[in-house]
Write an enzyme that holds these catalytic residues in place. Structure first.
Site, PDB file in Angstrom:
ATOM      1  N   SER A  23      47.532  45.361  46.489  1.00 53.05           N
ATOM      2  CA  SER A  23      47.780  45.037  45.075  1.00 53.05           C
ATOM      3  C   SER A  23      47.059  46.072  44.237  1.00 53.05           C
ATOM      4  O   SER A  23      45.825  46.166  44.290  1.00 53.05           O
ATOM      5  CB  SER A  23      47.237  43.646  44.753  1.00 53.05           C
ATOM      6  N   HIS A  48      52.149  46.213  45.860  1.00 50.44           N
ATOM      7  CA  HIS A  48      52.309  44.940  45.144  1.00 50.44           C
ATOM      8  C   HIS A  48      51.820  45.144  43.710  1.00 50.44           C
ATOM      9  O   HIS A  48      50.683  45.570  43.488  1.00 50.44           O
ATOM     10  CB  HIS A  48      51.473  43.884  45.873  1.00 50.44           C
ATOM     11  N   ASP A  50      51.107  43.346  40.131  1.00 47.46           N
ATOM     12  CA  ASP A  50      50.859  42.053  39.495  1.00 47.46           C
ATOM     13  C   ASP A  50      51.093  42.153  37.997  1.00 47.46           C
ATOM     14  O   ASP A  50      50.353  42.834  37.283  1.00 47.46           O
ATOM     15  CB  ASP A  50      49.415  41.621  39.766  1.00 47.46           C
ATOM     16  N   MET A  52      51.253  40.282  34.367  1.00 44.36           N
ATOM     17  CA  MET A  52      50.667  39.107  33.692  1.00 44.36           C
ATOM     18  C   MET A  52      50.928  39.183  32.200  1.00 44.36           C
ATOM     19  O   MET A  52      50.857  40.270  31.611  1.00 44.36           O
ATOM     20  CB  MET A  52      49.161  39.062  33.943  1.00 44.36           C
ATOM     21  N   HIS A  82      55.224  41.014  41.242  1.00 45.81           N
ATOM     22  CA  HIS A  82      54.838  39.593  41.202  1.00 45.81           C
ATOM     23  C   HIS A  82      54.671  39.200  39.742  1.00 45.81           C
ATOM     24  O   HIS A  82      53.718  39.620  39.085  1.00 45.81           O
ATOM     25  CB  HIS A  82      53.531  39.429  41.992  1.00 45.81           C
ATOM     26  N   MET A  84      53.680  36.945  37.031  1.00 49.73           N
ATOM     27  CA  MET A  84      52.895  35.798  36.562  1.00 49.73           C
ATOM     28  C   MET A  84      53.102  35.671  35.067  1.00 49.73           C
ATOM     29  O   MET A  84      52.212  35.934  34.251  1.00 49.73           O
ATOM     30  CB  MET A  84      51.421  36.020  36.928  1.00 49.73           C
ATOM     31  N   MET A 153      50.244  31.401  46.796  1.00 50.65           N
ATOM     32  CA  MET A 153      49.021  31.880  46.129  1.00 50.65           C
ATOM     33  C   MET A 153      47.809  31.186  46.747  1.00 50.65           C
ATOM     34  O   MET A 153      47.759  29.958  46.800  1.00 50.65           O
ATOM     35  CB  MET A 153      49.053  31.561  44.629  1.00 50.65           C
ATOM     36  N   ASP A 188      48.689  35.704  48.985  1.00 48.96           N
ATOM     37  CA  ASP A 188      48.167  36.546  47.907  1.00 48.96           C
ATOM     38  C   ASP A 188      46.957  35.877  47.269  1.00 48.96           C
ATOM     39  O   ASP A 188      47.082  34.827  46.647  1.00 48.96           O
ATOM     40  CB  ASP A 188      49.281  36.757  46.865  1.00 48.96           C
TER      41      ASP A 188
HETATM   42  C1  DX5 Z   1      46.077  37.403  41.488  1.00 42.83           C
HETATM   43  C2  DX5 Z   1      47.084  38.429  41.963  1.00 42.83           C
HETATM   44  C3  DX5 Z   1      46.701  39.037  43.249  1.00 42.83           C
HETATM   45  C4  DX5 Z   1      45.388  39.743  43.181  1.00 42.83           C
HETATM   46  C5  DX5 Z   1      44.749  39.715  44.526  1.00 42.83           C
HETATM   47  O1  DX5 Z   1      46.509  36.797  40.335  1.00 42.83           O
HETATM   48  O2  DX5 Z   1      48.365  37.847  42.124  1.00 42.83           O
HETATM   49  O3  DX5 Z   1      47.723  39.910  43.761  1.00 42.83           O
HETATM   50  O4  DX5 Z   1      45.485  41.067  42.737  1.00 42.83           O
HETATM   51  O5  DX5 Z   1      43.442  40.171  44.426  1.00 42.83           O
HETATM   52  P1  DX5 Z   1      42.374  39.936  45.583  1.00 42.83           P
HETATM   53  O6  DX5 Z   1      42.986  40.466  46.848  1.00 42.83           O
HETATM   54  O7  DX5 Z   1      41.180  40.681  45.131  1.00 42.83           O
HETATM   55  O8  DX5 Z   1      42.158  38.445  45.649  1.00 42.83           O
HETATM   56 ZN    ZN Z   2      50.001  39.102  43.243  1.00 43.87          ZN
END
Ligand code: DX5
Ligand code: ZN
Length: 229
Positions: A23, A48, A50, A52, A82, A84, A153, A188
């Site tokens: 990620s 990956h 992320d 948000m 991903h 969110m 998650m 994840d």
């Molecule tokens: C969290 C994300 C993850 C995050 C994982 O909201 O969806 O992909 O980056 O980070 P680590 O591996 O540090 O938990």
């Molecule tokens: Zn993620």
């Protein structure tokens, strides 16, 4: 396994050896091209991203422009987005144009899940469905058939660096018992070489990790350890 190329449709393939998905949320954003190349050259299978929106989760991160920039500099790399966000539908076309290969929505979002799955596939991407740790599995179960990837998650979404929540392994086991061989289970959040053992045993074949890779100084060793090599 060599890095998978865009167009090989990673999440359409049969399940096999665990894939490692760094990620980039924990990468050095000011050196993003270098960071992305480093993990791909040192054994990662895909990246990956992320996304948000400051509403679905209390953080902001990246959008289609960043995805486009990564695609431009790494034309061969499979990009797994991903989402969110509360309303992901409006971003399907922008991310498809930006070169995303997979687009994962959350079952807790505000839009129709079946309509979103159809729109993602129509845009030429594989589709993922994610579930937060506290959401009942029954909310996800009716939609599992329609998705290429099921994302469990293992932290509350929003931030890297949180501790793995082991209770979600039960969700993973239930998914493992019901999916087809051409569907994939992704874990994840808080995945490190230790928690990855239980993830793999529970049926996960795609392991996402931010801190466990980017906060260390030997990306290749961390990626190999996550895979269980
Ligand atoms: C969290 C994300 C993850 C995050 C994982 O909201 O969806 O992909 O980056 O980070 P680590 O591996 O540090 O938990
Ligand atoms: Zn993620």
């Amino acid at each position: 396994m060599p890095a998978l190329k865009k167009g090989e449709s990673l999440f359409l393939a049969q399940r096999g050896a665990p894939l490692v998905a760094p990620s980039i949320l924990s990468a050095d954003f000011a050196r993003l091209e270098v960071e992305c190349r480093a993990v791909m050259e040192q054994g990662a299978d895909l990246l990956h991203l992320d996304v948000m929106d400051g509403h679905f989760v209390p953080n902001l991160s990246m959008g289609p422009a960043l995805c486009h920039a990564v695609r431009h500099h790494l034309p061969e790399t499979f990009l797994d987005v991903h989402m969110m966000v509360t309303n992901p539908g409006q971003f399907i076309a922008p991310f498809a144009r930006a070169g995303a290969d997979n687009f994962t929505i959350h079952v807790e979002c505000d839009e129709d899940i079946e309509d979103l799955a159809d729109a993602i596939h129509a845009a030429g991407m594989t589709a993922g469905l994610a579930i937060k740790p506290d959401t009942p599995f029954e909310d996800m179960a009716p939609y599992v058939d329609r998705f290429n990837l099921l994302l469990v998650m293992s932290v509350h979404p929003g931030f890297s660096g949180q501790a793995f929540i082991p209770e979600v392994l039960e969700t993973t086991r239930r998914l493992d018992g019901m999916i087809r061989s051409d569907q994939h289970i992704q874990m994840d959040g808080g995945v490190d070489p230790g928690s990855a053992v239980a993830c793999r045993e529970a049926g996960c074949d795609v392991l996402v990790a931010a801190s466990a890779i980017f906060k260390g100084d030997d990306y290749g060793a961390s990626i190999a350890a996550l895979r269980g090599d």
